[in-house]
Structures are given as C-alpha cells and as structure tokens.
Design an enzyme around this catalytic site. Sequence first.
Site, PDB file in Angstrom:
ATOM      1  N   ASP A 296       0.877  -1.167   0.000  1.00  0.00           N
ATOM      2  CA  ASP A 296       0.000   0.000   0.000  1.00  0.00           C
ATOM      3  C   ASP A 296       0.919   1.223   0.000  1.00  0.00           C
ATOM      4  O   ASP A 296       1.528   1.563   1.009  1.00  0.00           O
ATOM      5  CB  ASP A 296      -0.885  -0.041   1.259  1.00  0.00           C
ATOM      6  CG  ASP A 296      -1.680   1.256   1.448  1.00  0.00           C
ATOM      7  OD1 ASP A 296      -1.497   2.199   0.654  1.00  0.00           O
ATOM      8  OD2 ASP A 296      -2.479   1.311   2.399  1.00  0.00           O
TER       9      ASP A 296
ATOM     10  N   CYS B 163      -8.283   6.195  10.114  1.00  0.00           N
ATOM     11  CA  CYS B 163      -8.597   4.986   9.330  1.00  0.00           C
ATOM     12  C   CYS B 163      -7.631   3.860   9.664  1.00  0.00           C
ATOM     13  O   CYS B 163      -7.208   3.088   8.786  1.00  0.00           O
ATOM     14  CB  CYS B 163      -8.575   5.263   7.833  1.00  0.00           C
ATOM     15  SG  CYS B 163      -9.821   6.420   7.311  1.00  0.00           S
TER      16      CYS B 163
END
Length: 404
Positions: A198, A362
Amino acid sequence: MDVQGIRKEFPLLDTKINGNPLVYLDNAATTQKPRVVTDALLDYYRTLNSNIHRGVHHLSQQATDAFEESREYVRLFMNAAKHEEIIFTKGTTEAINLVANGFARAFLKKGDRVLVTVSDHHSDFVPWQQACLQSGAEFDIMPVERDGTLDLALLEEKLALKPKLVAFPHISNGLGLENPASKITAMAHAQGAAVLVDGAQGIAHCRVDVRDIGCDFYCWSAHKIYGPTGIGVLYGRQEWLDKLPPYQFGGEMIEEVDLQQTTFAALPFKFEAGTPPIAEAITLKNALEFVESIGFDALREHEAQLTGLAIDGLRRIDGTEIYGKEEGHSGVVSFNIEGAYHYDIGVILDQLGIAVRTGHHCAQPLMKHLGIPGCVRASFAIYNTQEEVERLLSGVKKAAEMLR
Ligand code: PMP
C-alpha cells in the site's frame, strides 16, 4: 530549497481561517494542488475534452494520446517494466479492492492464509479481511512493536505459515514510519507469497522503484502527491495481472461480446471498465512532473527537517506522548496530550487556523494495538515552513493549557 517560491504555486495556502493565516498540516489526508495541476485540469476541459480509446476524430485521438502518455510517465516514475502493468483506478482503495476481490474469487480457498499488518490503513486491512471471510482463508495479522516498527524475526515466523499474499503499508499513515519494503518482499517471496504494497503514503515521500522493491502490486492515489482526486494507480506484475479476473465489467474492458459470453481486452484495459476520469489521469502527469522538478532528495530533507522540529518541540510540552520510534518519521507526527481529548486539541488548533487531523486515521486496529481511541496527526508537505511548525507548537501549548 525555495519554499516561498513553491508556496506561490499553491494559491490555497494564502487562505485565512478564523482570521488567521492557514497552516495546512493535513497533507497525509490530501495535499494541496499546484497551479500546474489546476491549470492543466481547466485547459483539458477548455481544449481537449473528448472520450478516449474509441474515437476516430481528432480530439478523441489527442485525448487518448495524452492519457496514454500519462500512463507511460507513471511507468517511468515507478520504474515499472511495462506500460501494461500500470492500471488507472480511482485511488489506492479501489486498487487494493481490485486485487483482493480477484484473489477472493480466483486464488484463495479454505486453508489458505493472507498476512497483513496491524498498522495497515482500513483500505488495506478491510478488503483482505473481507476476501478471507468470503473465501474461507485465514486472516493473519502482524503486530507492530510499541515503537511502531515490525519485528522481522516474528515476520519470518508468520511467513513460515505460508500465506498466499502479504500486504503492508510502505509508509504507515498513522505513524509515518517506512517499512523496509524490499526486505519484506524478499522474505515473503522466499516463502512463496505474493506481495502487495500500500503505497498511498510511500509515493509522496520516497522515490518508489517497484523493480527494486520487487513487489507484485503497488497501489497509490494521485491526491496524496499533489495530483487530483478520483485517480490512482495499481502497478501489478504482468504475470499476476494476466491471471487476475476482471474487477468490473462494461465498456472498454472487452474484446468480443457474444450473446452468451464475453472475452476480455488485453492489459491494461481489462481492468479499466467504463469511461475513466480522463482529465484527472492526464493531469496526474503534471503533478508528478512538479515533484520531479523539486526532486525527492530535497523533498525528503525538507520534510525530515520539519518533522524533526515538530517532534523536538512537542517533546518539550508537558504531558505529550508521541507515537512511533524516535526518528525516521516520513512527514507525519502523531501525538496526544495527557488529560486532553484529541478532538478538542484539533478544534482549538482549527480556531488558530491550523489544520491537523484527529481521530483514528482509518487505522482502528493500530489505535487499539496502541491502547488509544485516537490521536492528533500533523503531516507535512513540500510547501510547509519552519514558522508553521512553530505556530503548531504554540497552538499545542495553548491547547494543553486550556484542556488540562
Ligand atoms: N492507505 C494509506 C496508507 C493511506 O494513507 C490512505 C489515505 N489516507 C489510503 C490507503 C486510502 O487512500 P484513498 O482514500 O485515496 O483511496
């Protein structure tokens, strides 16, 4: 580096908030956009707007050329081997969902494993959690040390359980710490696992070379690196992209449609169903050129200097706890003040014109692992200044006095 000159390229930075000059320190959420990007967006709609890949007419061909030039620029920017390995997506989240969805449908089954880390953003954590729930595969989670780093000996143990895929953040958005991507990839490959990185934060803070990292997938969003929202990139090694089933179906991604069945287009179009965000994809190139014009060495040095100043200053404020190891934060500082709620600190800073992020970022698994409900995160970009760090520090001092 001429920071004042760079700031002139970002008119939004002249905004006043609550009567104070804006100090924008929410760059890990999204960066501001330079004129070269906003001008190019407007130019596109004024001079080039047309649908791509299917028109014989002049405008369509020009727009198609610009779109494919941008893809080629991205390939060079990441040092990918092939043009076909660059898939345009809506952003990091869609890129990861594309891969996780394909794995759940085609490769994962009961008895398989997927390994993620506890510091993953929900955009990397939840798609793999759900892919495991759908396929019956085991969802395995690497903890991090109290200082936010990965214990590579423990990773070796987890890898010995032979996960099919390992996913991890290049740089975590919660703590801003860079993982040793090439090393982790080599360790995972040695055990036969595919690797997804990511890169939502990585792309904006370090020179990414996917062949050097050796990963199978690398995902990122343009809006984190001075580009527009609505566009991102999935880099995938061709061997994997050829095997992965399409994510969405529709126009652009087909080769031949018969009444009962369809064959799919070659890469990269197999994964680009429907009309893409054309203007955004084209102007992504302007954003990357802007970063190249500054250079990653200068950018990293500047961000490291600001982050270091912020960490030093915060340490001197009584009751401040800073998360993550002492050094090596890539433009991100996350902290709390004893006795004060992170949200209240954010509100006080906002009244002073200082934009930071508060909450779980998040990354609820990471917050739970650290034993906190959330924290304050200041994140820096190329246009931030030392004076802005000083304003942050005096704002935090004021908040500490008011809230304790
Ligand atoms: N991963 C990380 C590490 C992030 O920082 C972010 C954005 N905060 C994402 C994934 C998701 O990116 P996007 O919302 O652009 O899809």
